[in-house]
Structures are given as C-alpha cells and as structure tokens.
Write an enzyme that holds these catalytic residues in place. Structure first.
Site, mmCIF file in Angstrom:
data_model
loop_
_atom_site.group_PDB
_atom_site.id
_atom_site.type_symbol
_atom_site.label_atom_id
_atom_site.label_comp_id
_atom_site.label_asym_id
_atom_site.label_seq_id
_atom_site.Cartn_x
_atom_site.Cartn_y
_atom_site.Cartn_z
ATOM 1 N N SER A 1 0.837 -1.207 0.000
ATOM 2 C CA SER A 1 0.000 0.000 0.000
ATOM 3 C C SER A 1 0.874 1.260 0.000
ATOM 4 C CB SER A 1 -0.947 -0.040 1.197
ATOM 5 O OG SER A 1 -2.004 0.897 1.024
ATOM 6 N N ASP B 1 -5.652 -3.348 -2.754
ATOM 7 C CA ASP B 1 -4.677 -3.117 -1.691
ATOM 8 C C ASP B 1 -4.124 -4.424 -1.115
ATOM 9 O OD1 ASP B 1 -3.362 -2.353 0.705
ATOM 10 O OD2 ASP B 1 -4.596 -0.553 0.802
#
Length: 762
Positions: free
Chosen positions: A93, A237
C-alpha cells in the site's frame, strides 16, 4: 611436529636413508606439498577475515497505512543519517509507493519534497484539470452536482471515488529514470510489493512488469481507488492479505530486517466512527494476528506513535513524518550497530533524467465504440512526436475527462532511441448516466435540473444529452455531439429558454410613455446544426446553421394581443474560442477568448420590419495570481450590428449577474437585469478575489461600458464610460456549484441591487 615444520635435515637425522635420486624426488614433492598447504591456509585465513567483516544485507519492510505511511519518510531520513545502506525493499500500500520511489533511486529528502508538494485532495478525488475537457465537456460538465450510473431504469453508484489517474501520472513522471525496467530486482535497490486478487482473495507478489502499475495495485484501497488489472488478475490493496511482507524480503537475501509498522491496531466500537475506519478495521482483522509472529522475526522493529491520525490524514503529513523520525531515533543504537565507519553509506541525490520523450508508435487494442482518430485526438500528439511528461499527462487527462473509459493505464517500451506508448483502455460498460443539479438566480428563478446522458446512440464517439429544467420557468436543452479528434466533429442542439422579467423598453420598437422598463414573457427556442474542429490544437473553430423562434409578450401593454414579437429567424454563424481558465467560477489562472459572427438571412417577420443583418461580438478575459490566495481577473468585450437596426430584439442587453447567458445578454454590475440596451457596446471589467478560507471567497468588482446605437461610427466608444458599476461579493464553492451573493451599485443609479446565485449555471 607437523609436516610444515619437517625440514630436509630432520628427515636425515631421523634415519631416512634414500638414494640421491630418491631424496631429490621426495624433496621436490615435499616442497610442492608444502607450498600448496601454505597457500590453502593463507586463503582460509583471508576468507575468514573477510567473512568476519562482511556487511550483512539489510532488508527494509514498509507496511501500509494510508496517510500514516508518511512516517516511512521520517524513518528513511534517520536510516540515512545513521549511514545504513538498504539492499532490499518490500512494501504494501503506501509502503509500496514510498518503497518503490526509494528503490528507483530517490533519497529520503527528495521523497519528503515530493510528498510535500503533492496535493492529496486532488489525488484522492482524481482531479482532472478543466483544461483537459473539450469545449463540449466544459459546457456540460459544469452543470451537474451529482452524476450516477443509470442502467435498466436503475440508478447505480460509482465503482470507487477515484480511478487513480492523478496518482498514475504523477508516479509515471517520478519513475521515468527506470521506466524501461521490467524486473524489479534490477532497480537501483531490488524491490517487491504485494497486491490482493479481489476475485480469489489470494496474495499476489509483484516483482516484475510495470513498476507504476504494481505500486498502484498495491495501494488500491477498496472503494477509494478502482482495482488494477495486471496479467488478467484484478488487484486491490495488498494490506488485505499481507500488510508486512517480511518473508518475501528475507527470500530476496536479506540477513537483517528493519521493519516499519504503521498499520492500525484493532479499534473498539467507540473508535469505529466512520466508513473509512470500518473498512480499515476489516482489512486489519487478519493482519493484526499475523503481525505477532512477524514482529518476532524483525531484527529492528519500528512502530511510530500515530494513533491520533487516520488513513486519510494527508493534511497532517509533516507531523506524521516527525513521528516516524522519533520512532526511529528511539531505536537508534540498534540501527547504528548495523554499520561502522568502514561501511557508512550516504545515499546520493537522484539525478532525474530528461523530461523529453520521443514517441515512435502509439499502440492500443481496437475499441468497440471509439476510433483510433478519437484516441489520438484526445492525446493531442501523434506517432513520431517529441513530447514531455507534461504533454503525456495532459493527453491521459483528456482521455480520463471523457469518462468513456473505466480503466486507463500505459507504459513506455524502448524502441531504439525512442519509446513506444502502450495504452491499455477498457471501455466504460456504463453508457447511460443520470445527472442532477440545482440553481437559483434573479432572472430564471429556481430550477431543478434532470439530465439523461447516453453514449454511442447512433455512431462511435457520439454522446446524447437531454436537460430538463423544472421550476419557475420550464426549460430544456438537448444535445447530440459526435467527436472525431483531429478530424471535423459535428453536432445538433435544441434549447428552450423562457422567463418573465421587467426589462428595458429598448427591447421593442414601442416606447410606452413614462415607462423605462416593461414586463415581458420571453421565450426563445433555438435549434443549431454545427461542425467544429480544433485549430492549432488550442482553439475551437466552428460554424453552422440556426433556426430560432422568438416570442415576446407583454401584459404591460394596452394593445389587444400584447405581443411584441413572434417570429422565426434563419441564420448562419461562425465562431472561434479559446479557454484555459482553471475554474469557471473562480479562476486563478488562464485566458479566455471568444469571438463570433452571425448573419440573419430570413425571418417570418411578425413586425414587418426585417431586413438581413449580422451581429459580431468578441470577449477576452485573463486571470492570474497576485499572491498566494489573491487573484485578479481582467476582461473586455464588445459587439455591434452590421447592416440593419430594424430588429431590436437582438440588441445587446446589459445588467444583472449570475444567470445563464443567451443571445446578446450580458452581465453588468450596478444595473438591474437587462435594463440597458443598444445595438453596439464596449465593456471592461476587473475583479479582485481573495480566498479567506478554503473554498470561501470575498471579492470586489468594477465594470465600465459605452453602449448605444452605432457607437463605433463615431469616437464615442473611446470617450469616458457612460455606464459604470461596482460590486462586493462573497462566494462559496460547494458540491452543487458556487453559491454567490453580490451587492451592486452605480453612481448613475439611485438604488442598489443585491443578487443571489446558487449552483451551477443552467
């Protein structure tokens, strides 16, 4: 006694009696053996010494955490201060974004500067500059407060808040030094990141391919950014499955792991106050438990105290960076023990490569609904062009602004001394949209706007739009437009406008006694067929045919029918436009120019006074910053009739503010709506605007004009202004459009006026 200590004399004294030949041969062999053993022991000793001082390979693991990932920058600063060389980086991320930039060659100070300059409001909202929209888009997209997918008579919701193109363009420019690297182990620092296959829930290791696309996939927070497709896998993500890829970094060859953990601990119900925190909690449910064992496997574990910040606290970036520095300094002795004076490393500042790109080919798969000419017309460059990254960003923004593509990605592939641009476009499966808007002004009064927009109605590249405006005055606006890029585009528009208002008596040939104003019911139905094209890639040039029906009634008059006008008009027109304003309502920079000529050829002639005539007009405006929050806008416009003064209904009418302009109506501070008129005029204006708080504006304005009949036939137009007016105002930028109030006055008038305008103009 070892063989090394055994000399030739020792051999003789111990009773070894050999012939001369035997002794000589044995002696030669002994010396060979002796040399070999000595060499082996010396090599072993050197290797042992080298092993004892070999610098251990250090791997850095950066977890995800949204804006909390700013703390990684602070940690990197301290690691560089301690002289630590990072040999491998793994991130998830936000950790993948910062780790990817560090791996591509930037040092911590440069990354700090990059993030401080980034506008994260624009990044999250996938800001598309107004300049990226075509003239049709500027006109129509600045009407609607809400845009929703609409299919099978059902209203949908957008897939995500952002497609992430702002971020994609930014990262592409930042990583241009390594744009041709497809194996992340060959980056200046070997790198990997983690994504999550949203369809299977599986972890996906991203260590090959397009670096920007990998970082985007790893950071595609669900509902905030749309998923990213890589090798047929739809990725979001990586923090959903692996927010701390320590094992993967160990596998790269790291002996020692420095880990930075910025993810949230699990919150109780009191802490779960909004949707963002709930989504973060969901992604953390599995990773929190896994982290216990991963922490034990981390040699230097760094966890900044950022409990008071959220994943979207981008406005607190500097504070979060300091928290990262504090956390790293708390374990500074451990960090410092990983190096010494012989191995102190100072990461150099990355020298960024040229911004210029030679585009040899533009490759993209065939599309069902859009032609190659349309795509290249949006990019604004062709194969064989030499462009900059700013040009590339502009072209991609142009494609994104159309809303015709649910996914846009690209990479640059080497081809000799140039690059091929490989575009991946996925057409938006939603072709119908429901749009809503609200507006109020003093001329048209209140209105609720309902719009239905459909793409590919008849032809490729086309768009059909219908506005229905319900309120004090029913109106509609129908548009059909086919855009053909660099080729000629064409369209059709039908628009109905109506209002009731006291206006100047100059609008008619009648001059009622003791009346300066006359109450009218005004109706204008205009139909246009037109063509247009981009001229020198900046100007919009076009022309066409127009049919107009004009009806003006006045209950004020005493004649039987109370009808001033009820005629149809047929005309041809042409125009040239340029618009680089960054905002329509509160521009901070840019230039606007518009000019047009319209010739009325025939009429049904209700008044029996029609003769062919033309109307010419032009407008120019310039906006720029005075200082940080203050801007100024200067404008001038003029117009005149050619050939006849027999039709006063097409005179220039000035006065009022905040309404949608039609025909030859225009704003003028200090005078009421449409209260002064003439067949020619010249006007100038200036506005000073100051943004006192974000999206809150106060401004002062002044305008001056000479207006009358045939003023350009004499020198009257350059004399002292006959009309002047001033205004002070307040404006607020909202989701439904600007909300403005202006108090206006003129030295020539005995009264002042206060006008309200709410929402986008329509």
């Amino acid at each position: 006694m070892s063989l090394i200590q055994l000399s030739f004399k020792d051999i003789q004294s111990k009773g070894f009696f050999l012939s001369k030949f035997s002794i000589s041969t044995w002696g030669l062999n002994a010396y060979v053996v002796l040399f070999a053993v000595l060499f082996s022991l010396n090599s072993f000793s050197q290797n042992k010494k080298q092993d004892s001082v070999r610098r251990p390979k250090i791997g850095l693991v950066l977890s995800g955490g949204g804006a909390k990932g700013f703390a990684h920058i602070g940690v990197l600063k301290v690691l560089e201060e301690a002289g630590i060389k990072i040999d491998y980086i793994g991130g998830t991320s936000m950790g993948s974004v910062i780790g990817g930039l560090y791996a591509s060659g930037y040092n911590a100070s440069q990354i700090d500067s990059i993030f401080k300059k980034t506008n994260f409001d624009e990044l999250i909202n996938d800001y598309i500059p107004r300049s990226s929209k075509n003239f049709y888009g500027k006109k129509n997209d600045e009407l609607y407060a809400i845009v929703l997918p609409f299919s099978n008579f059902r209203i949908g919701i957008p897939e995500a808040l952002s497609k992430g193109m702002y971020n994609y363009n930014l990262l592409s420019s930042l990583t241009r030094n390594v744009r041709h690297v497809r194996d992340f182990n060959k980056l200046p620092t070997p790198f990997l990141c983690i994504g999550t296959n949203i369809e299977t829930g599986e972890e996906v290791l991203l260590n090959k391919g397009n670096l920007v696309q990998a970082m985007m996939a790893s950071a595609a927070f669900p509902s905030l950014f749309t998923p990213v497709e890589i090798d047929g896998k739809l990725l979001v993500d990586g923090g959903v499955v692996n927010n701390y890829p320590i094992k993967e970094v160990r596998n790269l060859g790291a002996d020692i792991i420095i880990g930075v953990d910025v993810q949230d601990d699990l919150l109780n119900r009191k802490g779960l106050k909004n949707a963002t925190r709930i989504l973060v909690q969901i992604t953390n449910l599995q990773s929190i438990d896994k982290m216990k064992s991963k922490i034990k496997d981390t040699d230097v574990y760094i966890k900044p105290d950022i409990r008071d910040y959220g994943v979207i606290s981008f406005d607190k970036g500097e504070e979060i960076i300091r928290k990262g520095e504090e956390a790293a300094f708390a374990v500074y002795e451990k960090i410092k023990s990983l190096t010494d004076e012989d191995h102190f490393y100072k990461k150099p500042k990355l020298k960024i490569s040229t911004d210029t790109i030679g585009i040899k080919k533009i490759n993209s798969d065939p599309l069902d609904n859009y032609t190659r000419e349309y795509i290249r017309g949006k990019l604004r460059f062709k194969p064989g062009s030499t462009i900059t990254y700013e040009d590339l960003k502009t072209g991609i923004n142009n494609l994104n602004a159309t809303q015709n593509f649910s996914t846009i990605s690209y990479c640059l592939q080497p081809d000799g001394q140039q690059d091929n641009l490989d575009l991946v476009l996925r057409e938006n499966p939603t072709q119908t949209f429901l749009k809503l808007g609200l507006h109020y002004d003093g001329l048209y009064k209140s209105g609720i706007l309902l719009n239905l927009t459909h793409k590919k109605t008849f032809l490729k590249n086309d768009i059909t739009s219908l506005d229905i405006i319900l309120g004090d005055n029913f109106r509609y606006d129908f548009n059909y437009y086919v855009e053909n890029g660099f080729n000629i585009s064409f369209g059709f528009q039908s628009k109905l406008s109506k209002f009731n208002r006291n206006v100047t008596t100059n609008i008619s040939n009648l001059e009622p006694e003791n009346l300066n104003l006359i109450n009218v019911d005004f109706l204008d139905l205009t139909n246009q067929a037109y063509f247009q094209t981009i001229f020198v890639q900046k100007f919009l040039m076009g022309g066409g045919l127009e049919y107009k029906f004009l009806k003006i009634d006045s209950p004020t008059l005493s004649n039987e029918e109370n009808i001033l006008e009820r005629s149809s008009y047929f005309s041809v027109f042409g125009y040239l436009k340029y618009d680089s304003f960054d905002s329509k309502s509160f521009p901070r920079s840019g230039l606007y120019f518009s000019s047009g000529l319209q010739t009325y050829l025939a009429s049904s002639d209700y008044t029996k006074q029609f003769r062919p005539f033309s109307v010419a007009k032009a407008e120019i405006a310039f906006a720029n910053k005075l200082f940080r929050r203050a801007t100024f806008k200067i404008g001038a416009d003029a117009g005149f009739n050619i050939g006849s003064d027999s039709v006063p209904f097409f005179d220039f009418l000035l006065g009022g503010y905040g309404y949608s302009k039609i025909n030859n109506f225009n704003y003028f501070y200090g005078y009421d709506f449409l209260s002064i008129a003439g067949n020619s005029y010249i006007k100038s204006d200036i506005t000073l605007d100051y943004e006192i708080f974000k999206k809150n504006h106060v401004n002062i304005s002044a305008n001056y004009a000479n207006l009358g009949d045939d003023i350009f036939t004499t020198v009257d137009w350059i004399s002292m202004p006959k009309y002047s007016g001033y205004a002070v105002g307040y404006g607020l930028e909202t989701i439904i459009g600007p909300i403005e109030v202006k108090h206006s006055w003129s030295p020539e008038m005995s009264k002042s006026f206060t006008w309200f305008s709410i929402g986008f103009l329509f």
